[in-house]
Design a protein around this motif. Structure first.
Motif, PDB file in Angstrom:
ATOM      1  N   LYS A  55       0.608  -1.122  -0.008  1.00 41.44           N
ATOM      2  CA  LYS A  55      -0.098   0.048   0.061  1.00 41.44           C
ATOM      3  C   LYS A  55       0.789   1.302  -0.026  1.00 41.44           C
ATOM      4  O   LYS A  55       2.076   1.441   0.599  1.00 41.44           O
ATOM      5  CB  LYS A  55      -0.893  -0.016   1.217  1.00 41.44           C
ATOM      6  CG  LYS A  55      -2.056  -1.113   1.292  1.00 41.44           C
ATOM      7  CD  LYS A  55      -2.874  -1.109   2.519  1.00 41.44           C
ATOM      8  CE  LYS A  55      -3.915  -2.096   2.376  1.00 41.44           C
ATOM      9  NZ  LYS A  55      -4.922  -2.254   1.414  1.00 41.44           N
ATOM     10  N   GLU A  56       0.097   2.515  -0.448  1.00 46.92           N
ATOM     11  CA  GLU A  56       0.950   3.592  -0.312  1.00 46.92           C
ATOM     12  C   GLU A  56       1.331   4.040   1.040  1.00 46.92           C
ATOM     13  O   GLU A  56       0.521   3.590   2.074  1.00 46.92           O
ATOM     14  CB  GLU A  56       0.209   4.830  -1.007  1.00 46.92           C
ATOM     15  CG  GLU A  56      -0.181   4.472  -2.423  1.00 46.92           C
ATOM     16  CD  GLU A  56       1.294   4.517  -3.247  1.00 46.92           C
ATOM     17  OE1 GLU A  56       2.200   5.501  -2.742  1.00 46.92           O
ATOM     18  OE2 GLU A  56       1.278   3.721  -4.381  1.00 46.92           O
ATOM     19  N   ILE A  57       2.297   4.943   1.192  1.00 48.66           N
ATOM     20  CA  ILE A  57       2.766   4.910   2.697  1.00 48.66           C
ATOM     21  C   ILE A  57       1.795   5.573   3.612  1.00 48.66           C
ATOM     22  O   ILE A  57       1.534   5.031   4.669  1.00 48.66           O
ATOM     23  CB  ILE A  57       3.886   5.829   2.907  1.00 48.66           C
ATOM     24  CG1 ILE A  57       5.101   5.475   1.967  1.00 48.66           C
ATOM     25  CG2 ILE A  57       4.216   6.504   4.260  1.00 48.66           C
ATOM     26  CD1 ILE A  57       5.656   4.239   2.505  1.00 48.66           C
ATOM     27  N   ASP A  58       0.834   6.365   3.142  1.00 46.08           N
ATOM     28  CA  ASP A  58      -0.088   7.026   4.140  1.00 46.08           C
ATOM     29  C   ASP A  58      -1.228   5.994   4.673  1.00 46.08           C
ATOM     30  O   ASP A  58      -1.716   5.805   5.758  1.00 46.08           O
ATOM     31  CB  ASP A  58      -1.111   8.255   3.607  1.00 46.08           C
ATOM     32  CG  ASP A  58      -0.499   9.489   3.437  1.00 46.08           C
ATOM     33  OD1 ASP A  58       0.912   9.511   4.090  1.00 46.08           O
ATOM     34  OD2 ASP A  58      -0.275  10.477   2.566  1.00 46.08           O
ATOM     35  N   ARG A  69       1.813   7.019  13.240  1.00 52.06           N
ATOM     36  CA  ARG A  69       2.515   8.161  12.639  1.00 52.06           C
ATOM     37  C   ARG A  69       4.029   8.164  12.626  1.00 52.06           C
ATOM     38  O   ARG A  69       4.842   9.017  12.226  1.00 52.06           O
ATOM     39  CB  ARG A  69       1.849   9.207  13.250  1.00 52.06           C
ATOM     40  CG  ARG A  69       0.408   9.742  12.657  1.00 52.06           C
ATOM     41  CD  ARG A  69      -0.140  11.027  13.051  1.00 52.06           C
ATOM     42  NE  ARG A  69       0.622  11.940  12.669  1.00 52.06           N
ATOM     43  CZ  ARG A  69       0.405  12.637  11.411  1.00 52.06           C
ATOM     44  NH1 ARG A  69      -0.587  11.922  10.745  1.00 52.06           N
ATOM     45  NH2 ARG A  69       1.156  13.493  11.137  1.00 52.06           N
ATOM     46  N   PHE A  70       4.427   7.370  13.849  1.00 48.11           N
ATOM     47  CA  PHE A  70       5.843   7.472  14.344  1.00 48.11           C
ATOM     48  C   PHE A  70       6.617   6.909  13.153  1.00 48.11           C
ATOM     49  O   PHE A  70       7.815   7.199  13.143  1.00 48.11           O
ATOM     50  CB  PHE A  70       6.258   6.687  15.525  1.00 48.11           C
ATOM     51  CG  PHE A  70       7.502   6.322  15.791  1.00 48.11           C
ATOM     52  CD1 PHE A  70       8.469   7.292  16.691  1.00 48.11           C
ATOM     53  CD2 PHE A  70       8.428   5.325  15.435  1.00 48.11           C
ATOM     54  CE1 PHE A  70       9.498   7.111  16.941  1.00 48.11           C
ATOM     55  CE2 PHE A  70       9.718   4.995  15.738  1.00 48.11           C
ATOM     56  CZ  PHE A  70      10.162   5.963  16.435  1.00 48.11           C
ATOM     57  N   MET A  71       6.162   6.023  12.174  1.00 49.99           N
ATOM     58  CA  MET A  71       6.645   5.325  11.280  1.00 49.99           C
ATOM     59  C   MET A  71       7.241   6.227  10.055  1.00 49.99           C
ATOM     60  O   MET A  71       7.714   5.940   9.125  1.00 49.99           O
ATOM     61  CB  MET A  71       5.927   4.070  10.857  1.00 49.99           C
ATOM     62  CG  MET A  71       5.981   3.040  11.622  1.00 49.99           C
ATOM     63  SD  MET A  71       7.626   2.531  12.084  1.00 49.99           S
ATOM     64  CE  MET A  71       8.114   1.732  10.430  1.00 49.99           C
ATOM     65  N   ASN A  80       8.323   0.149   2.485  1.00 48.56           N
ATOM     66  CA  ASN A  80       7.895  -1.014   2.032  1.00 48.56           C
ATOM     67  C   ASN A  80       8.332  -1.313   0.909  1.00 48.56           C
ATOM     68  O   ASN A  80       8.920  -2.314   0.646  1.00 48.56           O
ATOM     69  CB  ASN A  80       6.262  -1.077   2.203  1.00 48.56           C
ATOM     70  CG  ASN A  80       5.639   0.148   1.446  1.00 48.56           C
ATOM     71  OD1 ASN A  80       6.188   1.192   1.391  1.00 48.56           O
ATOM     72  ND2 ASN A  80       4.428  -0.091   0.830  1.00 48.56           N
ATOM     73  N   ARG A  81       8.402  -0.290  -0.099  1.00 50.42           N
ATOM     74  CA  ARG A  81       9.055  -0.556  -1.609  1.00 50.42           C
ATOM     75  C   ARG A  81      10.490  -0.779  -1.504  1.00 50.42           C
ATOM     76  O   ARG A  81      11.055  -1.740  -2.360  1.00 50.42           O
ATOM     77  CB  ARG A  81       8.841   0.906  -2.377  1.00 50.42           C
ATOM     78  CG  ARG A  81       7.347   1.185  -2.259  1.00 50.42           C
ATOM     79  CD  ARG A  81       6.471   0.024  -2.988  1.00 50.42           C
ATOM     80  NE  ARG A  81       5.092   0.386  -2.870  1.00 50.42           N
ATOM     81  CZ  ARG A  81       4.257   1.371  -3.020  1.00 50.42           C
ATOM     82  NH1 ARG A  81       4.589   2.285  -3.895  1.00 50.42           N
ATOM     83  NH2 ARG A  81       2.900   1.324  -2.811  1.00 50.42           N
TER      84      ARG A  81
END
Length: 417
Positions: A55-58, A69-71, A80-81
Motif C-alpha cells: 500500500k501507499e505510505i499514508d 505516525r511514528f513510522m 515497504n518499497r
C-alpha cells in the motif's frame, strides 16, 4: 574480536538490523538466546512469510493503529518499497496477493530466512545462538556493551535491542528487553495483547464452533453504543469465542475498552455488509414468496449459513416451519436486522502470550524516529516489537520490524563505525 555493534535478538527485526549495520560498514555481533534464528519469521504469514504490504505510505500507516505516525521517520529511510527491492536483490522474487500482501513466489518462509542468513554470512556478521544476554552495560552515560548470563562481557559502542515483545514466547519473545530499556531510563507503556482472538460468554457461541464466515464486517462499540471501529474480512467461531482476520483487527479495541473498566464490550456482526437493511428484508420476502409452500428454514438455506439458521430464527421469534402464507412481517424485519447487526458480547481476549503481537513497549517519545536511537542513552537503539508500535496482520507488523531494524542498523553503523 572487537565489535562496532551488537544486535540482541534473531527475529525479523534483529536479522534486518544486523544486515543493515553490516552493509554500512560495521563489525556486527548478533546474539540469540534460542538455538536458531528466525523462528517468528518462519511462522509468519501462515508459514509463507508475508514480507510487507504494497500500500501507499499514508494508507500503510493507517494500518498501524498503534502509533503509526511514528513510522513516517523510519519510512523516510527504508519503507515497504525498499523492502521489496531489498529482497529481490537477495534473489527472493515476490508476488502481490489480496489487500496488498507481498509473499515470496516460493510460498516458503524458509526461502526468506535462508536469503537473510546468506547475506549475513556474506557480510561477516558473527552469529552466536544459545547465548542469553543478562544486561546491556551502560558506563559513563553511554552504551559500553553487554553482559551475558554466564558472566562474560562483550564490548561495543552500539547495542540494538531487537528482542521482541511478550507474544508467541515459543519463538523467544519473553519480554527480556524491557528491563534493559528501563535500566537506561526508558518508560515502558502498559503491555497488552493485540491481534488476538476474542472471548465471548454468549451461550450460543459453542454451537457454532468451527463455522467460518467470509467477507463479514465486525464492529466494536463503546459503552454508549457508538461505533469505535469496524473491520471487514473473514472470521471463525471457536469454543471460547471468535477468531480470524477481522476479529484480530478488532481485538485491541476490545482490550482498550475493558481497560476503561467495562465488564464486557458489545460487538456487532454484519453478515451482509454490501446489502442495505431494506434490500435484505426484501430479499428474504422475495425468497419466501417464490417458494410459498416451503418451510421458511428451507427457503433461506444457501442464503444464510445453515448452522446459524436455528439461532437467528429463534432470536427473531420466527417458527422454522412457517410458510409464506403465515410469514409475519415484524419477525421478518427482526431477522434482517440480526443479519446486519448480530450482537456478540466480548468478555475479553486470549492472553498476551497467545496474541500475535504485543501492544505497548518502549515509549516512542524517548526514541528518535529517523535513527531509532534512544534519546536518553547514546549508543542504544531499538527496533521491532519492543517498541510501543503495532500494526494489523497482513504484512504491516513485519514491515515495522524490517523498517525499524534497517534504520537502527544503519544509524548504529554510521554513528559508531
Amino acid at each position: 574480536m572487537k565489535y562496532d555493534c551488537i544486535v540482541i535478538g534473531g527475529g525479523p527485526s534483529g536479522l534486518m538490523a544486523a544486515i543493515s549495520a553490516g552493509l554500512h560498514g560495521a563489525r556486527v555481533l548478533l546474539l540469540e538466546k534460542g538455538d536458531r534464528l528466525g523462528r517468528k519469521l518462519l511462522i509468519s504469514g501462515g508459514g509463507r512469510c508475508n514480507v510487507t504490504n504494497n500500500k501507499e505510505i499514508d494508507e500503510l500507516i493507517q494500518h498501524i493503529p498503534g502509533n503509526g505516525r511514528f513510522m513516517y521517520g523510519p519510512f523516510s529511510v527504508f519503507n515497504n518499497r525498499d523492502i521489496v527491492r531489498f529482497f529481490e536483490e537477495l534473489g527472493i522474487r515476490l508476488k502481490e496477493e489480496d489487500r496488498g500482501r507481498m509473499f515470496p513466489v516460493s510460498d516458503k518462509a524458509k526461502s526468506v530466512l535462508d536469503a537473510l542468513l546468506t547475506k549475513m554470512r556474506d557480510l561477516d556478521v558473527v552469529i552466536k545462538t544459545n547465548t542469553a544476554v543478562a544486561s546491556v552495560r551502560y558506563e559513563q552515560g553511554a552504551v559500553a556493551g553487554v553482559k551475558l548470563r554466564g558472566g562474560e562481557q562483550i564490548d561495543a559502542p552500539a547495542v540494538i535491542i531487537a528482542s521482541g515483545g511478550m507474544s508467541v514466547p515459543k519463538t523467544g519473545s519473553t519480554g527480556d528487553g524491557y528491563a534493559w530499556a528501563r535500566a537506561a531510563g526508558h518508560t515502558i507503556t502498559d503491555l497488552y495483547p493485540t491481534e488476538v482472538p476474542i472471548r465471548s460468554k454468549e451461550p450460543w457461541i459453542k454451537e457454532l464452533q468451527g463455522l467460518s464466515l467470509r467477507h463479514i464486517v465486525l464492529t466494536v462499540q463503546n459503552a454508549k453504543g457508538k461505533k469505535i471501529i469496524a473491520h471487514e474480512g473473514d472470521m471463525i467461531f471457536t469454543h471460547f469465542g471468535i477468531s480470524g482476520p477481522a476479529v484480530l483487527r478488532c481485538s485491541q479495541f476490545v482490550v482498550k475498552e475493558l481497560k476503561k473498566g467495562a465488564t464486557a464490550v458489545q460487538l456487532q456482526l454484519d453478515l451482509f455488509p454490501e446489502q442495505k437493511l431494506e434490500d435484505l428484508q426484501a430479499e428474504l420476502y422475495r425468497r419466501a414468496e417464490a417458494e410459498p409452500k416451503k418451510a421458511f428454514k428451507n427457503v433461506i438455506k444457501g442464503f444464510i449459513p445453515e448452522r446459524m439458521i436455528p439461532l437467528l430464527l429463534a432470536k427473531s421469534e420466527l417458527d422454522e416451519d412457517t410458510t409464506f402464507a403465515n410469514l409475519p412481517k415484524k419477525p421478518l424485519a427482526t431477522l434482517a436486522e440480526l443479519l446486519k447487526a448480530l450482537p456478540i458480547s466480548a468478555s475479553g481476549t486470549l492472553s498476551i502470550e497467545e496474541a500475535f503481537i504485543t501492544g505497548g513497549g518502549v515509549h516512542l517519545k524517548e526514541v528518535t524516529p529517523s535513527t531509532m536511537q534512544s534519546k536518553l542513552m547514546p549508543g542504544l537503539f531499538f527496533s521491532g516489537e519492543i517498541l510501543d508500535l503495532h500494526g494489523y496482520t497482513g504484512g504491516f507488523n513485519i514491515t515495522v520490524a524490517f523498517s525499524t531494524g534497517y534504520v537502527a542498523g544503519k544509524s548504529a553503523a554510521e554513528s559508531y563505525a
